[in-house]
Design a protein around this motif. Sequence first.
Motif, PDB file in Angstrom:
ATOM      1  N   GLY A  46       0.828  -1.178   0.000  1.00  0.00           N
ATOM      2  CA  GLY A  46       0.000   0.000   0.000  1.00  0.00           C
ATOM      3  C   GLY A  46       0.872   1.240   0.000  1.00  0.00           C
ATOM      4  N   VAL A  47       0.243   2.406   0.042  1.00  0.00           N
ATOM      5  CA  VAL A  47       0.966   3.676   0.084  1.00  0.00           C
ATOM      6  C   VAL A  47       0.462   4.463   1.288  1.00  0.00           C
ATOM      7  CG1 VAL A  47       1.572   5.777  -1.175  1.00  0.00           C
ATOM      8  CG2 VAL A  47       1.075   3.670  -2.435  1.00  0.00           C
ATOM      9  N   THR A  48       1.377   4.976   2.085  1.00  0.00           N
ATOM     10  CA  THR A  48       1.011   5.750   3.263  1.00  0.00           C
ATOM     11  C   THR A  48       1.694   7.104   3.252  1.00  0.00           C
ATOM     12  OG1 THR A  48       2.834   5.125   4.759  1.00  0.00           O
ATOM     13  CG2 THR A  48       1.010   3.567   4.543  1.00  0.00           C
ATOM     14  N   VAL A  49       1.155   8.016   4.029  1.00  0.00           N
ATOM     15  CA  VAL A  49       1.855   9.251   4.379  1.00  0.00           C
ATOM     16  C   VAL A  49       2.052   9.236   5.888  1.00  0.00           C
ATOM     17  CG1 VAL A  49       1.730  11.765   4.529  1.00  0.00           C
ATOM     18  CG2 VAL A  49       1.048  10.613   2.424  1.00  0.00           C
ATOM     19  N   VAL A  50       3.317   9.271   6.306  1.00  0.00           N
ATOM     20  CA  VAL A  50       3.668   9.282   7.723  1.00  0.00           C
ATOM     21  C   VAL A  50       3.806  10.740   8.146  1.00  0.00           C
ATOM     22  CG1 VAL A  50       5.339   8.537   9.469  1.00  0.00           C
ATOM     23  CG2 VAL A  50       4.848   7.072   7.488  1.00  0.00           C
ATOM     24  N   THR A  51       3.162  11.111   9.248  1.00  0.00           N
ATOM     25  CA  THR A  51       3.174  12.498   9.697  1.00  0.00           C
ATOM     26  C   THR A  51       3.630  12.587  11.153  1.00  0.00           C
ATOM     27  OG1 THR A  51       0.863  12.397  10.409  1.00  0.00           O
ATOM     28  CG2 THR A  51       1.291  13.135   8.150  1.00  0.00           C
ATOM     29  N   SER A  52       4.082  13.759  11.519  1.00  0.00           N
ATOM     30  CA  SER A  52       4.464  14.023  12.907  1.00  0.00           C
ATOM     31  C   SER A  52       4.564  15.535  13.071  1.00  0.00           C
ATOM     32  CB  SER A  52       5.791  13.340  13.249  1.00  0.00           C
ATOM     33  OG  SER A  52       6.090  13.458  14.623  1.00  0.00           O
ATOM     34  N   ARG A  53       5.205  15.957  14.153  1.00  0.00           N
ATOM     35  CA  ARG A  53       5.450  17.375  14.385  1.00  0.00           C
ATOM     36  C   ARG A  53       6.886  17.570  14.834  1.00  0.00           C
ATOM     37  NH1 ARG A  53       1.328  20.822  14.047  1.00  0.00           N
ATOM     38  NH2 ARG A  53      -0.806  19.985  14.026  1.00  0.00           N
ATOM     39  N   THR A  54       7.454  18.690  14.433  1.00  0.00           N
ATOM     40  CA  THR A  54       8.802  19.026  14.873  1.00  0.00           C
ATOM     41  C   THR A  54       8.752  19.471  16.333  1.00  0.00           C
ATOM     42  OG1 THR A  54       8.619  21.353  14.260  1.00  0.00           O
ATOM     43  CG2 THR A  54       9.345  19.810  12.536  1.00  0.00           C
ATOM     44  N   ALA A  55       9.934  19.674  16.906  1.00  0.00           N
ATOM     45  CA  ALA A  55      10.001  20.156  18.287  1.00  0.00           C
ATOM     46  C   ALA A  55       9.335  21.514  18.433  1.00  0.00           C
ATOM     47  CB  ALA A  55      11.461  20.234  18.734  1.00  0.00           C
ATOM     48  N   GLU A  56       9.274  22.275  17.330  1.00  0.00           N
ATOM     49  CA  GLU A  56       8.635  23.587  17.352  1.00  0.00           C
ATOM     50  C   GLU A  56       7.135  23.506  17.077  1.00  0.00           C
ATOM     51  OE1 GLU A  56      11.356  22.885  15.459  1.00  0.00           O
ATOM     52  OE2 GLU A  56      12.739  23.670  16.989  1.00  0.00           O
ATOM     53  N   GLY A  57       6.630  22.300  16.787  1.00  0.00           N
ATOM     54  CA  GLY A  57       5.205  22.122  16.565  1.00  0.00           C
ATOM     55  C   GLY A  57       4.754  22.143  15.128  1.00  0.00           C
ATOM     56  N   ALA A  58       5.684  22.309  14.172  1.00  0.00           N
ATOM     57  CA  ALA A  58       5.312  22.341  12.756  1.00  0.00           C
ATOM     58  C   ALA A  58       4.955  20.941  12.264  1.00  0.00           C
ATOM     59  CB  ALA A  58       6.456  22.911  11.930  1.00  0.00           C
ATOM     60  N   ALA A  59       3.910  20.859  11.431  1.00  0.00           N
ATOM     61  CA  ALA A  59       3.509  19.579  10.857  1.00  0.00           C
ATOM     62  C   ALA A  59       4.509  19.140   9.782  1.00  0.00           C
ATOM     63  CB  ALA A  59       2.114  19.683  10.258  1.00  0.00           C
ATOM     64  N   ILE A  60       4.897  17.875   9.799  1.00  0.00           N
ATOM     65  CA  ILE A  60       5.781  17.306   8.781  1.00  0.00           C
ATOM     66  C   ILE A  60       5.166  16.005   8.284  1.00  0.00           C
ATOM     67  CG2 ILE A  60       7.896  18.348   9.681  1.00  0.00           C
ATOM     68  CD1 ILE A  60       8.551  15.633  10.972  1.00  0.00           C
ATOM     69  N   GLY A  61       5.550  15.589   7.086  1.00  0.00           N
ATOM     70  CA  GLY A  61       5.020  14.345   6.539  1.00  0.00           C
ATOM     71  C   GLY A  61       5.781  13.906   5.317  1.00  0.00           C
ATOM     72  N   PHE A  62       5.749  12.603   5.035  1.00  0.00           N
ATOM     73  CA  PHE A  62       6.427  12.050   3.864  1.00  0.00           C
ATOM     74  C   PHE A  62       5.730  10.775   3.428  1.00  0.00           C
ATOM     75  CE2 PHE A  62       8.428  10.402   7.661  1.00  0.00           C
ATOM     76  CZ  PHE A  62       8.595   9.044   7.414  1.00  0.00           C
ATOM     77  N   THR A  63       5.833  10.471   2.138  1.00  0.00           N
ATOM     78  CA  THR A  63       5.251   9.256   1.580  1.00  0.00           C
ATOM     79  C   THR A  63       6.132   8.058   1.890  1.00  0.00           C
ATOM     80  OG1 THR A  63       4.231  10.511  -0.216  1.00  0.00           O
ATOM     81  CG2 THR A  63       4.480   8.150  -0.560  1.00  0.00           C
ATOM     82  N   ALA A  64       5.493   6.938   2.266  1.00  0.00           N
ATOM     83  CA  ALA A  64       6.236   5.717   2.581  1.00  0.00           C
ATOM     84  C   ALA A  64       5.373   4.506   2.271  1.00  0.00           C
ATOM     85  CB  ALA A  64       6.634   5.700   4.057  1.00  0.00           C
ATOM     86  N   ASN A  65       6.018   3.427   1.806  1.00  0.00           N
ATOM     87  CA  ASN A  65       5.279   2.174   1.633  1.00  0.00           C
ATOM     88  C   ASN A  65       5.839   1.045   2.498  1.00  0.00           C
ATOM     89  OD1 ASN A  65       7.618   1.743   0.173  1.00  0.00           O
ATOM     90  ND2 ASN A  65       6.604   0.844  -1.600  1.00  0.00           N
ATOM     91  N   SER A  66       6.847   1.358   3.319  1.00  0.00           N
ATOM     92  CA  SER A  66       7.408   0.353   4.232  1.00  0.00           C
ATOM     93  C   SER A  66       6.680   0.449   5.574  1.00  0.00           C
ATOM     94  CB  SER A  66       8.908   0.573   4.414  1.00  0.00           C
ATOM     95  OG  SER A  66       9.174   1.910   4.815  1.00  0.00           O
TER      96      SER A  66
END
Length: 308
Positions: free
Chosen positions: A19-39
């Motif tokens: 499948g295809v996913t987008v993994v997301t989180s937040r930096t230490a400053e609270g900014a949203a981050i994300g990237f595509t991953a299939n693993s």
Amino acid sequence: MTAFDPRSLRDAFGAFATGVTVVTSRTAEGAAIGFTANSFASVSLDPPLLLVCLAKTSRNYANMTGASAFAVNVLAEDQKDVSNTFARPVEDRFAAVEWRDGPAGSPVFPGAAAWFDCTAERIVDAGDHVILIGRVAGFENSGRNGLGYVRGGYFTPALEARALRAAGEEATRVAAVVEREGTVLLVPAEGDRWALPATVIGDRDPVAAIEADVRSSTHIEINAGFLFSVFEDRTGGRQNIVYRAGAAAGPPSQGRFFPLDTLPMERLDTPQTADILRRFAAESTLGNFGVYFGNETAGRVHPLAGRA
């Protein structure tokens, strides 16, 4: 240790459909981050654990390994544009998708096939990657079909199912646009013309049939599997399935590879072959491919992005 060519090993790993996913989180400053991953994989139901793999060279490595939480968004089959957005260095990736904070605080996508918001459980060193293990703090399952990925290209369950229905007739003809380094394999046809490699399925699997018969007739190994066209030839009274395929090295025992910019368009066997090759050449320049469904004169191209 045994040394492998990294590209060849990566291509072999790519034979496994995911499948295809987008993994997301937040930096230490609270900014949203994300990237595509299939693993991505489920690990445990009790406790509820999952994992994703992250390259140590990733621009997100420091933020992800330092985060206390992350989310995995399993993309739906109509979210190929979301996958591509999060696979590229776009300035504001999150402007391209509806999202909100999950229970653990990471961005989740309500339109996804499913999402899992997790607290960080453990990081495992794994060669040139790390394995991020998360404990599920909340999830949502929309019931929608997920987006598939195999051998560097997307596929969707709904379109694959339509192709399988077309293949249910023994007289179905299957062909392939066989590409190698910007060239396409054509084989001789009647009247000093050229055609796509093709065969009749009979009671065989369509992908296995075209791969085996191209290998037998041209002595070229191909890897088929990406749908390109499914259409009914009403004049000939049969279904047609066309796949995209990659070719191994070596000269064909019959036929030849033509560069995309010098295809013999005036000497092709049918108008349908010409239409297929014109669309393939045009979509190749963008790296984005579609799947055509219809008949020999009218139909619709369902957009599919060719690579992430």
